[in-house]
Design an enzyme around this catalytic site. Structure first.
Site, PDB file in Angstrom:
ATOM      1  CG  ASP A 165       6.203   2.422   1.096  1.00 44.89           C
ATOM      2  OD1 ASP A 165       6.963   1.435   1.042  1.00 44.89           O
ATOM      3  OD2 ASP A 165       6.521   3.542   0.676  1.00 44.89           O
ATOM      4  CG  ASP A 185     -10.930  -2.663  -2.310  1.00 41.70           C
ATOM      5  OD1 ASP A 185     -10.577  -3.849  -2.455  1.00 41.70           O
ATOM      6  OD2 ASP A 185     -12.020  -2.248  -2.737  1.00 41.70           O
TER       7      ASP A 185
END
Ligand code: ATP
Length: 347
Positions: free
Chosen positions: A233, A205
């Site tokens: 991505d 994260d």
């Protein structure tokens, strides 16, 4: 004379358009490479499955087995049966995704230049999923052997790339203590035998946040399969989007090169797909042939191609996804032209 056999699988959606553009660019290098690239077409993907009932024919697998490398366009809904299957079948354990900013392409920072090295054969993408009444379960498979292997690849890459010489292992070992714990321990073990490389680790994260906050601080990121898929991505968006994102799937003696993006059905057939993700994947293929087959001309051809892409972008020949008005074919022609000039200047 040694010839390198390359299978070209155009795929679905925008695949045939970006494959054709890439083929034209490779053809412009044919003379310089002494016609050593022997490219043969193979079929597979959604369209093939619709016509013949299966996404990846046996002939394609045999042709790939008999080749040095595969250049693959995107496939659509059959990605699991084609892309993931090939990665597992040929044990293409390292998914390598360079993220680089280019002049004249909008980027979060001008100095982004890092690589995501993603373990490519394990994790939740093994596809071991079960139903137990109304509960569904997915198995996360992480082996020490694969973690050591991917970590070793990442450290070797960091040693060769530039002066930053840093590897960050991205994980979630504070929650997934066994699986991510194995990955982190393996990275730490490999780091001990590469003291010249700065090693650190980061929770996934935090990494997702830092990719946006300070993308120019990274050099090599090594991570597990699913985290790598998602982060790459995200990372592509930092430097202009999926149309700019190439990738390599590397095994011991064989490799498959493909754009990161999918089949982009929303723009298929319009002639506006950005071919640079696939052209830059072909550049990675030339580099890989150059280094694994010790063929200097291929290494040089890869460098020419990189410069030709940079010049094309500087000239403003860009597809709409990166703020231009050019067509796929315009970009291919500009890269081709720039490449021919570069190669001729050496003659
Ligand atoms: P798939 O089902 O095959 O995964 P998708 O549309 O869900 O297709 P992508 O193909 O990765 O996923 O496309 C995501 C978005 O990025 C789409 O809006 C698409 O048009 C755009 N895109 C992807 N590749 C390119 C490209 N080469 N040039 C321009 N835009 C692209």
């Amino acid at each position: 004379m040694t010839k390198y056999r390359i299978c070209l699988l155009p795929g679905d959606g925008v695949g045939p358009e970006v494959s054709e553009a890439t083929l034209q660019v490779l053809n412009a290098l044919a003379d310089y490479l002494d016609s050593k690239l022997d490219i043969r077409f193979i079929e597979g993907g959604d369209n093939y499955a619709q016509r013949y009932g299966q996404p990846l024919p046996e002939e394609a697998i045999l042709a790939i087995r008999d080749s040095d490398a595969c250049l693959k366009g995107p496939v659509g809904a059959t990605a699991m049966d084609v892309t993931v299957r090939l990665r597992q079948m040929f044990d293409l354990y390292a998914n390598v995704r360079p993220i680089k900013s280019y002049s004249n392409v909008q980027s979060l920072s001008d100095n982004v230049d890092f690589v995501i090295v993603r373990e490519n054969t394990e994790d939740l993408y093994k596809g071991f999923e079960f139903e137990l009444d109304d509960t569904t379960v997915a198995l996360r498979v992480i082996t020490k052997k694969s973690c050591l292997r991917i970590a070793e690849y990442a450290f070797r890459l960091a040693r060769e790339r530039n002066n930053k010489k840093s590897v960050v292992a991205v994980h979630k070992a504070n929650v997934m203590r066994k699986t991510c714990g194995t990955f982190l321990a393996a990275c730490r073990e490999v780091a001990r035998s590469h003291e010249e490389i700065n090693f650190s680790d980061m929770l996934v994260d935090t990494a997702a946040m830092n990719l946006i906050r300070r993308p120019d601080s990274f050099d090599v990121i090594v991570t597990t399969n699913v985290f790598g898929d998602i982060l790459s991505d995200e990372a592509a968006q930092i430097v202009g989007g999926l149309g700019m994102a190439p990738s390599a799937n590397i095994g011991e003696n064989f490799a498959l090169f493909e754009p990161v993006h999918g089949s982009a059905p929303d723009i298929a057939g319009l002639g506006v797909a950005n071919p640079l993700s696939m052209i830059l994947s072909a550049k990675m293929m030339l580099e890989w042939i150059g280094s694994t087959r010790n063929d200097d001309k291929f290494r040089k051809a890869a460098a020419f191609l990189q410069r030709a892409v940079e010049r094309t972008l500087l000239q403003g020949v860009k597809t709409p996804d990166i703020g231009g008005t050019s067509k796929t074919t315009d970009v291919a022609s500009a890269v081709r032209e720039s490449l021919s000039l570069g190669v001729r200047s050496l003659a």
